[in-house]
Design an enzyme around this catalytic site. Sequence first.
Site, PDB file in Angstrom:
ATOM      1  N   PHE A 154       0.888  -1.165   0.000  1.00 20.78           N
ATOM      2  CA  PHE A 154       0.000   0.000   0.000  1.00 20.78           C
ATOM      3  C   PHE A 154       0.930   1.219   0.000  1.00 20.78           C
ATOM      4  CE2 PHE A 154      -2.631   3.271   1.882  1.00 20.78           C
ATOM      5  CZ  PHE A 154      -3.910   2.989   1.430  1.00 20.78           C
ATOM      6  N   ARG A 212     -12.618  -4.909  -6.611  1.00 16.45           N
ATOM      7  CA  ARG A 212     -12.319  -5.544  -5.318  1.00 16.45           C
ATOM      8  C   ARG A 212     -13.615  -5.828  -4.575  1.00 16.45           C
ATOM      9  NH1 ARG A 212      -8.388  -2.841  -1.069  1.00 16.45           N
ATOM     10  NH2 ARG A 212     -10.250  -1.559  -0.952  1.00 16.45           N
ATOM     11  N   TYR A 243     -10.529   0.723  10.830  1.00 16.23           N
ATOM     12  CA  TYR A 243     -11.783   1.081  10.136  1.00 16.23           C
ATOM     13  C   TYR A 243     -12.146   0.089   9.038  1.00 16.23           C
ATOM     14  CZ  TYR A 243      -8.160   3.400   7.328  1.00 16.23           C
ATOM     15  OH  TYR A 243      -7.014   3.683   6.623  1.00 16.23           O
ATOM     16  N   LYS A 244     -11.315  -0.938   8.825  1.00 19.81           N
ATOM     17  CA  LYS A 244     -11.628  -1.959   7.820  1.00 19.81           C
ATOM     18  C   LYS A 244     -12.356  -3.107   8.522  1.00 19.81           C
ATOM     19  CE  LYS A 244      -7.934  -0.203   4.932  1.00 19.81           C
ATOM     20  NZ  LYS A 244      -6.506  -0.236   4.597  1.00 19.81           N
ATOM     21  N   ASP A 273       2.295  -4.971   8.462  1.00 21.02           N
ATOM     22  CA  ASP A 273       1.117  -4.123   8.340  1.00 21.02           C
ATOM     23  C   ASP A 273      -0.092  -5.051   8.223  1.00 21.02           C
ATOM     24  OD1 ASP A 273      -1.040  -2.598   7.383  1.00 21.02           O
ATOM     25  OD2 ASP A 273       0.312  -1.114   6.511  1.00 21.02           O
TER      26      ASP A 273
HETATM   27  C1  LIG Z   1      -5.724   0.938   4.543  1.00 19.69           C
HETATM   28  C2  LIG Z   1      -4.236   0.808   4.621  1.00 19.69           C
HETATM   29  C3  LIG Z   1      -3.438   1.830   5.147  1.00 19.69           C
HETATM   30  C4  LIG Z   1      -4.071   3.136   5.548  1.00 19.69           C
HETATM   31  O1  LIG Z   1      -3.229   3.983   6.233  1.00 19.69           O
HETATM   32  P1  LIG Z   1      -3.861   5.273   6.940  1.00 19.69           P
HETATM   33  O2  LIG Z   1      -2.720   5.913   7.595  1.00 19.69           O
HETATM   34  O3  LIG Z   1      -4.937   4.782   7.863  1.00 19.69           O
HETATM   35  O4  LIG Z   1      -4.479   6.118   5.864  1.00 19.69           O
HETATM   36  C5  LIG Z   1      -2.076   1.610   5.283  1.00 19.69           C
HETATM   37  N1  LIG Z   1      -1.519   0.437   4.893  1.00 19.69           N
HETATM   38  C6  LIG Z   1      -2.261  -0.563   4.358  1.00 19.69           C
HETATM   39  C7  LIG Z   1      -1.611  -1.852   3.959  1.00 19.69           C
HETATM   40  C8  LIG Z   1      -3.638  -0.389   4.188  1.00 19.69           C
HETATM   41  O5  LIG Z   1      -4.364  -1.361   3.643  1.00 19.69           O
END
Ligand SMILES: *Cc1c(COP(=O)(O)O)cnc(C)c1O
Length: 397
Positions: A123, A366, A217-218, A192
């Site tokens: 990400f 997705r 939040y997921k 992560d």
């Molecule tokens: C959703 C997600 C993020 C989001 O990071 P934020 O700091 O909350 O915006 C980071 N890393 C991964 C792998 C994600 O899926």
Amino acid sequence: MDVVDPLAAIRERFAVDDGVTYLDGNSLGALPRGVPGRMAEVIEREWGALRIRSWEESGWWTAPERIGDRIATLIGAGPGQVVVGDSTSVNVFKAVVAAVRIARSRAPGTVPREEVLVDASTFPTDGYIAESAARMTGTRIRAVAPGAMAAEIGPRTAVALVNHVDYRSGRLHDLPGTTAAAHAAGALVVWDLCHSAGALPVGLDAHAADFAVGCTYKYLNGGPGAPAYLYVRRELQPLFDSPLPGWNSHADPFSMAASYAPADGAVRGRVGTPDILSMLALEAALEVWEGVSIEAVREKSLALTDFFLECVEHHVPPGAVESVTPAAHAERGSQVALRCRGAGEVMRELTARGVVGDYRRPDVLRFGFTPLYTSFADVERAARVLGQVLTTADGRL
Ligand SMILES: *Cc1c(COP(=O)(O)O)cnc(C)c1O
């Protein structure tokens, strides 16, 4: 399948019965029904009536560790190792810098530990933050395919940063093997967990993970922008030198001392005043896990994704989509990603017909499956509507 599903009744704990098939819980989890009432209480009583007293009397001050311990049970961590606060991005920064510092504090090898390996399909925020962290710590980043990470970690590696489940393809990466390879080479791994926490067993303690971060939040349904968390393995905590040593992580914050002395334990991962409203919404949201085992969630998640692939094969014209999610259960998270021509337009049409997933450029649809509230009927409907959209759209896209 819904009739015999042991988690079927948990769906009632969520506000999801609006005729929409919601398959985007891997981006924003649905609202747990207990949250609005709890938020009204927090705002009216704890903030409105008690005001400053709530930092102590309503347990606001200790919320980051208390809620961290609740999340810990879902990611295989014992108490005192997880703290909630800030965003995932900020926690990636704390973890990578701190992990480099720990790796470098160890007895030097024959070559300098000068590299930070980053999951090549990460990400984006993790990669951006790691690059800056590397510049600040005098290391360099090197992108490595996550499947090759264990083999690439060597004597020059300080830290590897890996997404446990790939946000785009839904591929699950090897946490035990990669962690063991890093330890054999004297390096650390930062995991992560954004797309795995709440969807499958992680086993942080069992596999001696070093650091982990993740959002809430997921699959944890904490609400938009809910605070993230940071895990620091107990044995590493005395060595954890946070690059953001805010006053909330001070051994005696209210001494208002001029010099910094870190607190012991997970608290050391705190920075500034916690975002209490979001944090307490998250705490209320976590109540949906009462009596639910993450193993049961994983079992249903695999059944949902298997069934979706089966329904897609049945409903969608041959060749119209191609799954980029691994077929092997051992390599699959809780989503299915389908490559498809005109994917952006297809997802707009699906959403208009009440099937909500999301679109990732350039060509990926997705679909996230949240076992706590996704039914098998939802899955069948989503594949059927996708088939209808792709049949009517054929030739136009
Ligand atoms: C959703 C997600 C993020 C989001 O990071 P934020 O700091 O909350 O915006 C980071 N890393 C991964 C792998 C994600 O899926």
